[in-house]
Design a protein around this motif. Structure first.
Motif, PDB file in Angstrom:
ATOM      1  N   GLU A 197      60.679  51.827  69.890  1.00 17.81           N
ATOM      2  CA  GLU A 197      61.436  52.209  71.088  1.00 17.81           C
ATOM      3  C   GLU A 197      62.802  52.781  70.715  1.00 17.81           C
ATOM      4  O   GLU A 197      63.273  53.744  71.326  1.00 17.81           O
ATOM      5  CB  GLU A 197      61.604  50.991  71.996  1.00 17.81           C
ATOM      6  N   LEU A 198      63.428  52.178  69.727  1.00 11.78           N
ATOM      7  CA  LEU A 198      64.739  52.629  69.263  1.00 11.78           C
ATOM      8  C   LEU A 198      64.698  54.096  68.858  1.00 11.78           C
ATOM      9  O   LEU A 198      65.657  54.851  69.086  1.00 11.78           O
ATOM     10  CB  LEU A 198      65.168  51.765  68.069  1.00 11.78           C
ATOM     11  N   CYS A 199      63.583  54.510  68.272  1.00 12.14           N
ATOM     12  CA  CYS A 199      63.440  55.875  67.765  1.00 12.14           C
ATOM     13  C   CYS A 199      62.838  56.828  68.795  1.00 12.14           C
ATOM     14  O   CYS A 199      62.437  57.946  68.446  1.00 12.14           O
ATOM     15  CB  CYS A 199      62.585  55.868  66.504  1.00 12.14           C
ATOM     16  N   GLY A 200      62.762  56.395  70.026  1.00 13.86           N
ATOM     17  CA  GLY A 200      62.233  57.272  71.059  1.00 13.86           C
ATOM     18  C   GLY A 200      60.724  57.331  71.106  1.00 13.86           C
ATOM     19  O   GLY A 200      60.139  58.320  71.548  1.00 13.86           O
ATOM     20  N   ASP A 264      58.997  46.356  53.540  1.00 15.55           N
ATOM     21  CA  ASP A 264      60.172  45.472  53.559  1.00 15.55           C
ATOM     22  C   ASP A 264      61.264  46.008  54.468  1.00 15.55           C
ATOM     23  O   ASP A 264      62.169  45.266  54.861  1.00 15.55           O
ATOM     24  CB  ASP A 264      60.743  45.306  52.146  1.00 15.55           C
ATOM     25  N   LEU A 265      61.179  47.301  54.815  1.00 16.06           N
ATOM     26  CA  LEU A 265      62.211  47.909  55.648  1.00 16.06           C
ATOM     27  C   LEU A 265      61.865  47.915  57.131  1.00 16.06           C
ATOM     28  O   LEU A 265      62.669  48.371  57.947  1.00 16.06           O
ATOM     29  CB  LEU A 265      62.479  49.352  55.185  1.00 16.06           C
ATOM     30  N   ILE A 266      60.695  47.409  57.475  1.00 15.95           N
ATOM     31  CA  ILE A 266      60.348  47.369  58.894  1.00 15.95           C
ATOM     32  C   ILE A 266      59.669  46.057  59.286  1.00 15.95           C
ATOM     33  O   ILE A 266      59.704  45.657  60.451  1.00 15.95           O
ATOM     34  CB  ILE A 266      59.441  48.566  59.275  1.00 15.95           C
ATOM     35  N   GLN A 267      59.089  45.358  58.329  1.00 14.19           N
ATOM     36  CA  GLN A 267      58.376  44.131  58.640  1.00 14.19           C
ATOM     37  C   GLN A 267      59.194  42.865  58.369  1.00 14.19           C
ATOM     38  O   GLN A 267      58.837  41.789  58.847  1.00 14.19           O
ATOM     39  CB  GLN A 267      57.053  44.076  57.854  1.00 14.19           C
ATOM     40  N   ARG A 268      60.284  42.972  57.630  1.00 15.15           N
ATOM     41  CA  ARG A 268      61.164  41.833  57.415  1.00 15.15           C
ATOM     42  C   ARG A 268      62.324  41.898  58.402  1.00 15.15           C
ATOM     43  O   ARG A 268      63.007  42.922  58.477  1.00 15.15           O
ATOM     44  CB  ARG A 268      61.724  41.828  55.996  1.00 15.15           C
ATOM     45  N   PRO A 269      62.580  40.829  59.115  1.00 15.37           N
ATOM     46  CA  PRO A 269      63.697  40.822  60.071  1.00 15.37           C
ATOM     47  C   PRO A 269      65.036  40.589  59.373  1.00 15.37           C
ATOM     48  O   PRO A 269      65.633  39.509  59.450  1.00 15.37           O
ATOM     49  CB  PRO A 269      63.338  39.672  61.018  1.00 15.37           C
ATOM     50  N   THR A 270      65.483  41.605  58.665  1.00 15.97           N
ATOM     51  CA  THR A 270      66.745  41.547  57.923  1.00 15.97           C
ATOM     52  C   THR A 270      67.558  42.797  58.217  1.00 15.97           C
ATOM     53  O   THR A 270      67.082  43.719  58.888  1.00 15.97           O
ATOM     54  CB  THR A 270      66.488  41.466  56.406  1.00 15.97           C
ATOM     55  N   ARG A 272      68.116  45.192  56.411  1.00 13.37           N
ATOM     56  CA  ARG A 272      67.489  46.407  55.876  1.00 13.37           C
ATOM     57  C   ARG A 272      66.581  47.098  56.884  1.00 13.37           C
ATOM     58  O   ARG A 272      66.178  48.248  56.665  1.00 13.37           O
ATOM     59  CB  ARG A 272      66.709  46.089  54.607  1.00 13.37           C
ATOM     60  N   ILE A 273      66.267  46.424  57.978  1.00 18.81           N
ATOM     61  CA  ILE A 273      65.429  47.072  58.981  1.00 18.81           C
ATOM     62  C   ILE A 273      66.140  48.279  59.586  1.00 18.81           C
ATOM     63  O   ILE A 273      65.491  49.194  60.102  1.00 18.81           O
ATOM     64  CB  ILE A 273      64.990  46.069  60.069  1.00 18.81           C
ATOM     65  N   ALA A 274      67.465  48.315  59.488  1.00 15.66           N
ATOM     66  CA  ALA A 274      68.204  49.502  59.943  1.00 15.66           C
ATOM     67  C   ALA A 274      67.831  50.714  59.097  1.00 15.66           C
ATOM     68  O   ALA A 274      67.759  51.839  59.613  1.00 15.66           O
ATOM     69  CB  ALA A 274      69.709  49.248  59.884  1.00 15.66           C
ATOM     70  N   ARG A 275      67.586  50.499  57.796  1.00 17.98           N
ATOM     71  CA  ARG A 275      67.150  51.588  56.929  1.00 17.98           C
ATOM     72  C   ARG A 275      65.744  52.029  57.281  1.00 17.98           C
ATOM     73  O   ARG A 275      65.434  53.232  57.305  1.00 17.98           O
ATOM     74  CB  ARG A 275      67.230  51.158  55.468  1.00 17.98           C
ATOM     75  N   GLY A 276      64.864  51.068  57.553  1.00 16.88           N
ATOM     76  CA  GLY A 276      63.510  51.404  57.961  1.00 16.88           C
ATOM     77  C   GLY A 276      63.491  52.147  59.280  1.00 16.88           C
ATOM     78  O   GLY A 276      62.730  53.106  59.461  1.00 16.88           O
ATOM     79  N   ALA A 277      64.339  51.714  60.206  1.00 21.88           N
ATOM     80  CA  ALA A 277      64.431  52.392  61.501  1.00 21.88           C
ATOM     81  C   ALA A 277      64.938  53.821  61.330  1.00 21.88           C
ATOM     82  O   ALA A 277      64.440  54.743  61.976  1.00 21.88           O
ATOM     83  CB  ALA A 277      65.339  51.607  62.434  1.00 21.88           C
ATOM     84  N   ALA A 278      65.938  54.003  60.479  1.00 30.32           N
ATOM     85  CA  ALA A 278      66.463  55.352  60.236  1.00 30.32           C
ATOM     86  C   ALA A 278      65.385  56.251  59.651  1.00 30.32           C
ATOM     87  O   ALA A 278      65.265  57.438  60.023  1.00 30.32           O
ATOM     88  CB  ALA A 278      67.664  55.286  59.299  1.00 30.32           C
ATOM     89  N   ASP A 279      64.561  55.704  58.758  1.00 33.53           N
ATOM     90  CA  ASP A 279      63.455  56.460  58.170  1.00 33.53           C
ATOM     91  C   ASP A 279      62.444  56.842  59.239  1.00 33.53           C
ATOM     92  O   ASP A 279      62.010  58.000  59.338  1.00 33.53           O
ATOM     93  CB  ASP A 279      62.802  55.615  57.072  1.00 33.53           C
ATOM     94  N   LEU A 280      62.056  55.859  60.069  1.00 27.44           N
ATOM     95  CA  LEU A 280      61.086  56.148  61.122  1.00 27.44           C
ATOM     96  C   LEU A 280      61.647  57.157  62.112  1.00 27.44           C
ATOM     97  O   LEU A 280      60.938  58.100  62.524  1.00 27.44           O
ATOM     98  CB  LEU A 280      60.695  54.859  61.849  1.00 27.44           C
TER      99      LEU A 280
END
Length: 300
Positions: A197-200, A264-270, A272-280
């Protein structure tokens, strides 16, 4: 009488000044310590990572398997896995704080740990905002709140920026594939859905009742998502993601929108999920720019 009142006030102020750290954990329990924690047992990889983000990594005395970030976490003593660890080993370590993963370890362990006199914080981040809240809590409990507040604020700022950018352009229908056999996804209550949702994007199975439901292939083909995203179990692209090319009728296949995100960038609630979100978000923007503008509207 006047002197007794002054003495009482001074005692009260002294007690307040020396009051130990106290926070409320994920299940609404007040967790208090007489002084900041110095010996912490962390019972999930995401807990270890968030403790480091809070500036408390040096206070961790034991962790579980796959606690591999940051690099300093790799050398921590292990006492099992996030799903199977020994209460006896935990007690033998004499921790002043145990951080428990509610889902992974099961809340059945909590009463026993409490009966043994251990102070336990239950970690269960369910939303993006819960990540920064956990980091702040760990900072309070470990006496490193100045570091925790700074890193939590930086994470929140990254998420807010992505949210502002993700609101631009058409929404994309997205299928997040957890696994291939059986075919598994996430519902709208899962944090991964928050990232979509964050990424539209729109999670096509958001209305499913289970958090990580198994679905029928026919349901996926009928939904016909514009994008399929998968992570797999390691940093490499899972081979089964390209199995969708067997179905060229799918919009995601036509758009070359079979996307991979490091797990690790989207499935771990840390943080680093901001990096995974930016990638997505960047990959979804590419889909919008190169394909969706000339594609038919989704059927969802």
């Amino acid at each position: 009488m006047f002197l007794r009142i002054i003495a009482l006030c001074l005692c009260t102020l002294g007690s307040l000044a020396w009051a130990g750290p106290s926070v409320v954990d994920a299940v609404g329990r007040t967790v208090s310590l007489e002084q900041p924690a110095q010996r912490i047992v962390a019972l999930a990889p995401h807990i270890v990572e968030n403790l480091f983000s809070a500036g408390a990594g040096s206070k961790i005395i034991a962790a579980v398997d796959y606690s591999d970030y940051p690099s300093a976490a790799k050398s921590l003593p292990r006492i099992g896995s996030a799903f199977s660890w020994s209460i006896e080993q935990v007690v033998a370590l004499s921790p002043d704080l145990v951080v428990l993963w509610g889902s992974g370890n099961g809340m059945t362990a909590l009463p026993q740990l409490q009966r043994l006199g251990l102070t336990v914080y239950v970690s269960e981040p369910g939303t993006l905002k819960d990540i920064s809240a956990s980091i702040r809590d760990f900072g309070v409990l470990a006496g490193t709140d100045h570091i925790a507040r700074r890193n939590a604020a930086a994470f929140d700022a990254d998420i807010d920026e992505l949210a502002a950018n993700g609101s631009q352009g058409p929404r994309l229908s997205v299928f997040y594939q957890v696994w291939n056999t059986p075919l598994q996804t996430v519902n709208g209550e899962h944090m991964i859905s928050d990232v979509i949702e964050l990424c539209g994007g729109k999670n096509i199975f958001a209305e499913q009742a289970q958090l990580a439901p198994h679905i029928a292939l026919e349901s996926l083909l009928e939904a016909d998502p514009q994008v399929i995203v998968a992570s797999g179990t390691d940093q490499s692209r899972p081979e089964w993601l390209d199995d969708w090319r067997r179905y060229p009728v799918l919009q995601a296949v036509q758009h070359e929108a079979l996307l991979h995100i490091h797990p690790d960038l989207i499935q771990r609630p840390t943080a680093r999920i901001a990096r995974g979100a930016a990638d997505l978000c960047a990959q979804l923007d590419r889909v919008r720019r190169d394909y969706v503008s000339v594609a038919p509207s989704p059927r969802t």
